[in-house]
Structure formats: C-alpha cells, structure tokens
Design an enzyme around this catalytic site. Structure first.
Site, short mmCIF file in Angstrom:
data_model
loop_
_atom_site.label_atom_id
_atom_site.label_comp_id
_atom_site.label_asym_id
_atom_site.label_seq_id
_atom_site.Cartn_x
_atom_site.Cartn_y
_atom_site.Cartn_z
N GLY A 21 -0.05 -5.45 0.39
CA GLY A 21 -1.01 -5.63 -0.71
C GLY A 21 -0.59 -6.04 -1.88
O GLY A 21 -1.41 -6.82 -2.53
N ASP A 37 -2.22 -7.59 5.78
CA ASP A 37 -3.23 -7.45 4.74
C ASP A 37 -4.15 -8.62 4.46
O ASP A 37 -3.88 -9.70 4.90
CB ASP A 37 -2.57 -7.15 3.49
CG ASP A 37 -3.37 -6.27 2.45
OD1 ASP A 37 -3.84 -6.92 1.55
OD2 ASP A 37 -3.40 -5.13 2.52
N GLY A 52 0.78 -1.35 -0.05
CA GLY A 52 -0.10 -0.09 -0.09
C GLY A 52 0.77 1.09 0.05
O GLY A 52 1.87 1.38 0.48
N GLU A 104 4.18 -5.18 7.48
CA GLU A 104 3.52 -4.26 8.62
C GLU A 104 3.45 -5.15 9.74
O GLU A 104 3.08 -4.56 10.91
CB GLU A 104 2.19 -3.88 7.91
CG GLU A 104 1.36 -5.21 7.53
CD GLU A 104 1.22 -5.53 6.05
OE1 GLU A 104 0.44 -5.94 5.51
OE2 GLU A 104 2.54 -5.42 5.49
#
Length: 256
Positions: free
Chosen positions: A114, A145, A67, A137
């Site tokens: 993503g 995600d 992202g 993340e």
C-alpha cells in the site's frame, strides 16, 4: 507566511505553507503502516486541498511498509470494516493518479504494498539510496495492491515479474524501470524539499527543473534484480519464469 501543522499525535501530518501543501505519514515506530485512519486522513487532506484555490503544489514524505495487517486481523469478524478500508484505499490510489494539482513523492526508506501505491501514481517521485520498493504480499500468494496495476504497463513483462514475484527494487532500479522519475542522494533530500517549498507554485516545468537540480544520473548495480531480469530477457528466458509464476499464482488462488 501562513502555516498550519496538525497535532503531532496524529497518524498523518498536514502542513500548509503559502501555496505548498505537505503530507507526512507519522507512525515511524510502526513503519508507517496504513490503517483505516491513515487512509481517511490522507483522503481528507487531498480532497480539501484540491478544492483550495491557494493550494498549488503537494509533497508527500515518510513512506510506508504497506497495509496494517493487525488492523485486518482484528477486524476479521466485523461485517465490513476490512472491505471498507480496502475499497477506500483503491479509491485513494485512483484519486492520487487523477489529482488535478502537481504532486511530488519524496521516497526515503520502505515503500511496499500500500505504501508503493501512494508513490507510483504521483506525477513526480524522487527516490534515494535507502528506498526499498516491493509487493511482499505476492511472495505469499496474495493479490498485489492497487498501486501495482500501473506496473502492468512496463515493457517485456517487467511489471508482471515484480507483481508476481514480490522482488525488491532499490532507488537506482526504480529509476531504470521507470517507476520513479529521479534519484536524489539522501543527504540532498531535505534541501530538495526546501527548494520545492520555495517555488511556492505547482508549475510542472518549474517543479521538474527544481528536482533535477538535486538529482544524479544512476545505473542499476551489476548484480541487481533488475539487471538479472534484463539478462534473462536477452537470453529469451522471460516466458519460462512468467508461465511458472502464473502457475504458482493459479495454484494458490485455487487453494492447491
């Protein structure tokens, strides 16, 4: 041969070659990060081609670092821009997973966050020695995600390990873990793409046979993350790291 190529300034390129459809992410200077425009463009192409009787086979190229964090930061004061793109991205992952026509991901380079969720749901995926797959993340306490919902199905808490630790996997490890179908050396990837286009059809068996013409058998390197994890499992140490990771995630979620 009918062919349509959109403007090269577009963040997503779409090509129509007879019965084959190609999608290429087109932000290489930004590691193909996924913005709201990328999500909407991908959805537009996929929806259009699923309804097109002439479209039978879809391939995706040039994968993504995930992202666009700048987009989320810039939209922090907006009413619903971040929520809308997150919702649309989750919808897109489900849509790819349930797509009615055969799809192939040709995964070269970074496929994270993503970007990983664009690869994992596809029927076929070919990775190379340059593929890097992860959920970065997770290492800073963020929720992983939507693409990582699939890895929960992997045996022996393997998926939880990847989702909670953000561990990076290479192409060999992805095949061993069952997150990719085939390993294709980078030097053969362009030839594989040409072979798939020449099929001009979406028959799953034909697509699988074509990929296997270029695929090679591989095993994870001895010092790989994958092998280290398997070694821990064999020693009965899997629950210790799992409880530890869950504890970290809970503390982050609670803000402690």
């Amino acid at each position: 041969m009918a062919q349509e190529v959109v403007n090269s300034d577009e963040v997503v390129l779409g090509e129509e070659i007879d019965h084959v459809r190609l999608i290429t992410l087109n932000r290489p200077r930004h590691l193909n990060v996924i913005s709201s425009k990328v999500v909407s463009s991908l959805a537009e192409y996929l929806e259009k081609w699923e309804k097109d009787d002439k479209a039978e086979l879809g391939s995706g190229r040039a994968f993504s670092a995930g992202g666009d964090l700048k987009m989320f930061y810039d939209g922090r004061n907006s009413k619903d821009s971040c929520l809308e793109v997150a919702y649309r991205m989750y919808w897109l992952g489900y849509y790819i997973h349930t797509y009615k026509k055969t799809q192939v991901a040709l995964v070269h380079g970074i496929s994270m966050g993503g970007g990983a969720s664009l690869m994992v749901p596809m029927k076929f995926s070919a990775v190379t020695e340059k593929t890097v797959f992860a959920s970065p993340e997770a290492s800073i306490g963020f929720h992983t995600d939507c693409g990582f919902s699939y890895v929960s199905h992997l045996p022996r808490h393997l998926g939880e390990f990847f989702a909670l630790t953000g561990a990076r996997l290479n192409g060999k490890e992805l095949v061993a873990a069952g997150l990719a179908n085939h390993f294709v050396p980078l030097e053969k990837l362009s030839d594989l793409e040409k072979r798939l286009i020449s099929l001009n059809c979406g028959d799953e068996n034909a697509v699988k046979d074509a990929i296997e013409e270029f695929a090679v058998e591989v095993q994870p390197d001895e010092e790989s993350v994958f092998n280290k994890y398997i070694t821990r499992i064999r020693k009965g140490l899997d629950t210790s790291w799992l409880c530890h990771c869950r504890g970290i995630s809970w503390r982050v979620a609670k803000g402690k």
